[in-house]
Design an enzyme around this catalytic site. Structure first.
Site, PDB file in Angstrom:
ATOM      1  N   ASP A 199      82.897  27.488  25.523  1.00 48.24           N
ATOM      2  CA  ASP A 199      83.173  28.826  26.222  1.00 48.24           C
ATOM      3  C   ASP A 199      83.840  29.835  25.072  1.00 48.24           C
ATOM      4  OD1 ASP A 199      82.053  28.002  28.710  1.00 48.24           O
ATOM      5  OD2 ASP A 199      83.974  27.504  29.540  1.00 48.24           O
ATOM      6  N   TYR A 246      88.263  16.327  25.423  1.00 48.36           N
ATOM      7  CA  TYR A 246      88.782  17.803  25.743  1.00 48.36           C
ATOM      8  C   TYR A 246      90.344  17.760  25.939  1.00 48.36           C
ATOM      9  CZ  TYR A 246      84.120  19.447  26.057  1.00 48.36           C
ATOM     10  OH  TYR A 246      82.763  19.890  26.013  1.00 48.36           O
ATOM     11  N   ASP A 259      88.216  30.068  34.438  1.00 47.53           N
ATOM     12  CA  ASP A 259      89.270  29.958  33.548  1.00 47.53           C
ATOM     13  C   ASP A 259      89.943  31.110  33.533  1.00 47.53           C
ATOM     14  OD1 ASP A 259      87.767  32.131  32.278  1.00 47.53           O
ATOM     15  OD2 ASP A 259      86.573  30.681  31.309  1.00 47.53           O
ATOM     16  N   ARG A 283      85.735  23.412  33.785  1.00 47.51           N
ATOM     17  CA  ARG A 283      86.278  24.269  34.408  1.00 47.51           C
ATOM     18  C   ARG A 283      86.144  24.000  35.993  1.00 47.51           C
ATOM     19  NH1 ARG A 283      82.687  28.785  33.624  1.00 47.51           N
ATOM     20  NH2 ARG A 283      81.387  27.438  32.370  1.00 47.51           N
TER      21      ARG A 283
END
Length: 299
Positions: free
Chosen positions: A47, A75, A89, A181
């Site tokens: 993203d 992550y 987000d 997300r």
């Protein structure tokens, strides 16, 4: 007549530490121009908000990108609790807020354990998945919501790094196709207050680590002659496969799409080398044949 591609024939992989605020494609094009490469691709988008490891494939290395798309990832994420946004987000419009309940370590770890292992996850509307030929995020921007099928993913492990009154900082090891997300939203929902991604950084992708990645600034500072030295060999992400060595005569047959006799009692996909030079991918059959599957042209 096919149009000739401009730029140089550059072959290999660059590990980019993508900065926040740019799309994966823009980051790719910046590095492609820097190398003056005629062919390039990335191995799964990050993203714009996210930073971190983005492997970029150049030239013949684009042929191995499909293997890299299947890689497991790691992550680091900071989840803002008590907030739900359109995009999942902090860049999206806030659509819901709630008071964050008082949390303790036991409750948080119980929550993380609930989402560890094989789970089902519904992809977000703000994603590049397609519905009837249109990307979901394009529909989302038009105010359209469509039903999405849940996908089977695996969260291998989650480490709790830090917790404040309204944030959680986690390291997440997960399978391909995982949307962090969505995970943030699901964790927030489990805790009764909603959640959204505040920060996101990719630390690992398959065999690659963020420690070996370079920023665009570091690449820009490199002398032109040194740029090619930063390229990782294209067979690096294929090291999980067995390898075989063939003669120059066998290599010529394989390059022309012909199988060769190969007396080795095994079967399956293999990396093929001539001396120490990588030729491509093949498949061994139990009848003693080596068939070419993906031959690389490095000329």
């Amino acid at each position: 007549m096919a149009r000739r591609k401009s730029g140089q024939a550059i072959h290999g992989i660059i590990l980019l530490d993508k900065r926040s605020g740019v799309s994966s494609n823009k980051a790719l094009q910046e590095v492609k121009r820097l190398f003056d490469a005629n062919k390039a691709g990335h191995t799964g988008s990050l993203d714009p908000l996210a930073t971190g490891l983005l492997p970029l494939c150049f030239g013949e290395a684009t042929k191995v990108s499909s293997f890299m798309l299947d890689d497991n990832k790691c992550y680091r994420v900071v989840i803002q609790l008590g907030v739900v946004t359109e995009t999942g987000d902090r860049e999206g419009a806030v659509i819901q807020t709630a008071v964050v309940p008082e949390l303790n370590e036991q409750l948080i770890r119980q929550c993380l354990l609930h989402f560890t292992g094989e789970i089902e996850q519904v992809p977000p509307m703000y994603s590049a998945l397609k519905h009837q030929g249109k990307k979901l995020y394009e529909l989302a921007r038009q105010g359209v919501t469509v039903e999405r099928k849940a996908r089977h993913i695996t969260i291998f492990k989650m480490d709790l790094l830090d917790a404040t009154a309204d944030t959680l900082s986690l390291d997440v090891w997960c399978s391909k196709g995982t949307y962090i997300r969505t995970l943030a939203e699901d964790i927030g929902h489990y805790l009764g207050c909603g959640g959204t991604v505040n920060e996101l950084r990719r630390l690992e992708a398959g065999c690659f680590r963020i420690e070996d990645a370079l920023t665009i600034e570091q690449l820009l500072d490199m002398p032109v002659d040194s740029l090619k030295l930063a390229l990782i060999p294209m067979d690096k992400p294929l090291e999980f496969m067995a390898s075989v060595q063939v003669s120059e005569e066998q290599a010529e047959h394989l390059k022309h799409g012909r199988s060769v006799d190969f007396d080795q009692h095994q079967s399956g996909k293999v990396r093929i080398y001539t001396m120490q030079n990588f030729l491509g991918l093949g498949e061994l059959s139990l009848d003693g044949k080596l068939a070419p599957k993906k031959i690389f042209n490095l000329n």
